[in-house]
Write an enzyme that holds these catalytic residues in place. Structure first.
Site, PDB file in Angstrom:
ATOM      1  N   ASP A 193       0.859  -1.195   0.000  1.00 12.01           N
ATOM      2  CA  ASP A 193       0.000   0.000   0.000  1.00 12.01           C
ATOM      3  C   ASP A 193       0.889   1.236   0.000  1.00 12.01           C
ATOM      4  O   ASP A 193       2.112   1.109  -0.066  1.00 12.01           O
ATOM      5  CB  ASP A 193      -0.972  -0.017   1.196  1.00 12.01           C
ATOM      6  CG  ASP A 193      -2.314   0.599   0.818  1.00 12.01           C
ATOM      7  OD1 ASP A 193      -2.340   1.804   0.502  1.00 12.01           O
ATOM      8  OD2 ASP A 193      -3.331  -0.109   0.812  1.00 12.01           O
ATOM      9  N   HIS A 247      -2.939   3.225  -4.517  1.00 13.67           N
ATOM     10  CA  HIS A 247      -2.271   2.782  -3.289  1.00 13.67           C
ATOM     11  C   HIS A 247      -0.878   2.236  -3.589  1.00 13.67           C
ATOM     12  O   HIS A 247      -0.481   1.171  -3.108  1.00 13.67           O
ATOM     13  CB  HIS A 247      -3.130   1.726  -2.574  1.00 13.67           C
ATOM     14  CG  HIS A 247      -4.353   2.314  -1.928  1.00 13.67           C
ATOM     15  ND1 HIS A 247      -4.294   3.203  -0.876  1.00 13.67           N
ATOM     16  CD2 HIS A 247      -5.674   2.163  -2.194  1.00 13.67           C
ATOM     17  CE1 HIS A 247      -5.514   3.568  -0.518  1.00 13.67           C
ATOM     18  NE2 HIS A 247      -6.379   2.958  -1.308  1.00 13.67           N
ATOM     19  N   GLU A 267      -9.870   2.909  -4.946  1.00 14.39           N
ATOM     20  CA  GLU A 267      -9.415   4.255  -4.600  1.00 14.39           C
ATOM     21  C   GLU A 267      -8.242   4.723  -5.466  1.00 14.39           C
ATOM     22  O   GLU A 267      -7.179   5.037  -4.964  1.00 14.39           O
ATOM     23  CB  GLU A 267      -9.036   4.303  -3.110  1.00 14.39           C
ATOM     24  CG  GLU A 267     -10.233   4.012  -2.215  1.00 14.39           C
ATOM     25  CD  GLU A 267      -9.897   4.037  -0.732  1.00 14.39           C
ATOM     26  OE1 GLU A 267     -10.778   4.452   0.051  1.00 14.39           O
ATOM     27  OE2 GLU A 267      -8.795   3.635  -0.331  1.00 14.39           O
TER      28      GLU A 267
END
Ligand SMILES: [Zn+2]
Length: 474
Positions: free
Chosen positions: A190, A261, A324
């Site tokens: 991440d 990420h 995201e």
């Protein structure tokens, strides 16, 4: 969490079995309680046809729970009147993980058609051993017929934001096994850290595994410490954990996040970004604008990474994240804009879809499948991808309508980074309020929308680390 879970269970079974408090999670499909109990003493033996992993596992667990070190004897040699008898009736691969547990005053027997079913029968039996019975260890007489309802039953652990040592990960797997879950979703990369050794790209862990501080307090406070933080798993560590899980009938599904990420990876290899960097491994949580640039070099890099990942993890599914991913950089990146034109794509959402499909094609070629968060639906779902529905259940329902496999993980029920009680008494959480009762009451199957066949799964997904430390009894 688990302690609370047991408490909750006792309350629930009080309703269902007013005279028999059976501390069983999840509740077996069929229970027939009977009078009397089986008493485990130092004379008790474990009968098993051969010294299988399961028999040894049972022996070790009974020793841990009761202090009794019971011998394992072959079925023909056992002469004790009272025995724990373990009979694997036939290991015919019917695909069934059913087990039958029969406890009488004289004998405990487990019958199953697979090693997995046998293991689940053992877990049920172990849950019936009272935790405080140092003097007389009594297990109630009963008959249970049971099998798992869903094909994917799992827990997630985010080791990117919070690094957990190998021994902790094993302990976590033990708890997953205890509740007959079969999937460990291991979040390894991440913005805040890259945690898996990749031999071809050593800077991923030399640089990407370390950050110069972490967010402390709530997100809105924007406060940080300046402690260097990090760690990673070597490929040998990964092999050890995968083997440990496999023995316990748990598949480890690695999550390698892309295209968003990705800041920890970009800190190590900024050439795979849109701007060229430089970047630092993120200290803050949240969603960051710098993501992988879907140019050819990046795809080659990610294919190389996935090649090493797939060699370590035998799982059918490889989790590629997909959530995201802001389109901020892509909108102004000449590479990205040229690619959109060249491929005749409508916009940046379709560019993400193009990227995911490229990765899917590669993973499929190696005989595996991808699974991603529900954002991978945007701009068109890759043909063979499974979807993990975290922003509610709608994405899962939509994917199921399109005949894709779905894992239901709505944040409302499955995220343990929420408060579980009064925030005054709880470790720092992201917010929200998700009680054990709410989690246990979650029904992933919404018959109005989804087919009744077990094409849906469910997962509990604790996201942030510190809560987990609190949740697991020491
Ligand atoms: Zn770009």
């Amino acid at each position: 969490m688990f302690k609370k879970g047991l408490f909750l269970l006792v309350l629930m079974v009080n309703v269902v079995f007013s005279q028999n408090e059976l501390p069983l999670i999840p509740k077996p499909q069929s229970i027939q309680t009977e009078k009397g109990s089986f008493v485990i003493t130092k004379e008790t033996v474990i009968q098993a046809d051969k010294k299988t992993f399961e028999a040894n596992y049972l022996k070790a667990q009974i020793k841990e729970l009761t202090g009794l070190d019971l011998p394992i004897l072959p079925v023909s040699n056992a002469n004790s009147k009272i025995a724990l008898s373990f009979v694997v009736e036939s290991i015919v691969s019917t695909g069934s993980n059913q087990y039958h547990l029969d406890i009488t005053t004289k004998k405990v027997s487990i019958q199953a058609e697979s090693d997995e079913g046998f293991f689940y029968g053992i877990q049920t039996f172990l849950q019936l051993i009272p935790s405080d019975s140092k003097t007389q260890i009594k297990v109630p007489c009963l008959k249970i017929d049971d099998e798992p309802k869903y094909a994917w039953r799992g827990m997630h652990l985010d080791c990117a934001r919070h690094f957990f040592p190998k021994e902790f990960v094993k302990k976590y797997i033990d708890y997953i096994a205890m509740y007959k879950m079969n999937t460990f979703h291991w979040h390894l990369t991440d913005d805040q850290g890259w945690r898996i050794e990749i031999k071809k790209y050593p800077k991923l862990t030399e640089i990407g595994a370390w950050r110069n501080g972490s967010m402390i307090g709530h997100y809105n406070d924007q406060t940080y410490d300046d402690k260097r933080y990090g760690g990673f798993y070597t490929q040998e560590d990964v092999k050890e954990i995968v083997a440990y899980a496999t023995q316990r009938h748990i598949t480890v599904v690695p999550e390698i996040e892309m295209p968003g990420h990705a800041v920890a990876a970009l800190a190590a290899y900024p050439e795979y970004s849109c701007t060229g960097g430089p970047f630092q491994v993120a200290k803050q949580w949240g969603v960051l604008d710098d993501v992988f640039c879907p140019k050819e070099e990046t795809i080659t890099f990610l294919e190389d990474v996935l090649t090493e990942v797939m060699a370590l993890f035998p799982s059918k599914y490889i989790h590629i994240g997909g959530d995201e991913c802001p389109k901020t950089r892509w909108k102004t990146c000449p590479h990205c804009q040229a690619l959109i034109k060249e491929k005749g794509l409508k916009d940046e959402h379709e560019l993400q879809s193009y990227f995911v499909q490229r990765i899917e094609k590669f993973v499929n070629k190696k005989g595996r499948k991808i699974i991603g968060w529900d954002e991978i639906l945007e701009g068109g779902l890759a043909p063979n991808a499974a979807v993990m529905s975290w922003r509610g259940t709608e994405g899962g329902i939509e994917a199921a309508k399109q005949k894709h496999f779905v894992v239901m993980t709505p944040g409302s029920h499955c995220y343990f980074d929420h408060y579980q009680g009064d925030p005054k008494n709880e470790p720092l959480a992201i917010g929200g309020y998700t009680t054990v009762e709410k989690v246990y009451g979650f029904n992933p199957h919404q018959p109005n929308y989804l087919p009744r066949k077990p094409t849906t799964f469910w997962v509990l997904k604790p996201m942030y680390g510190p809560n987990i430390w609190k949740m697991l009894p020491k």
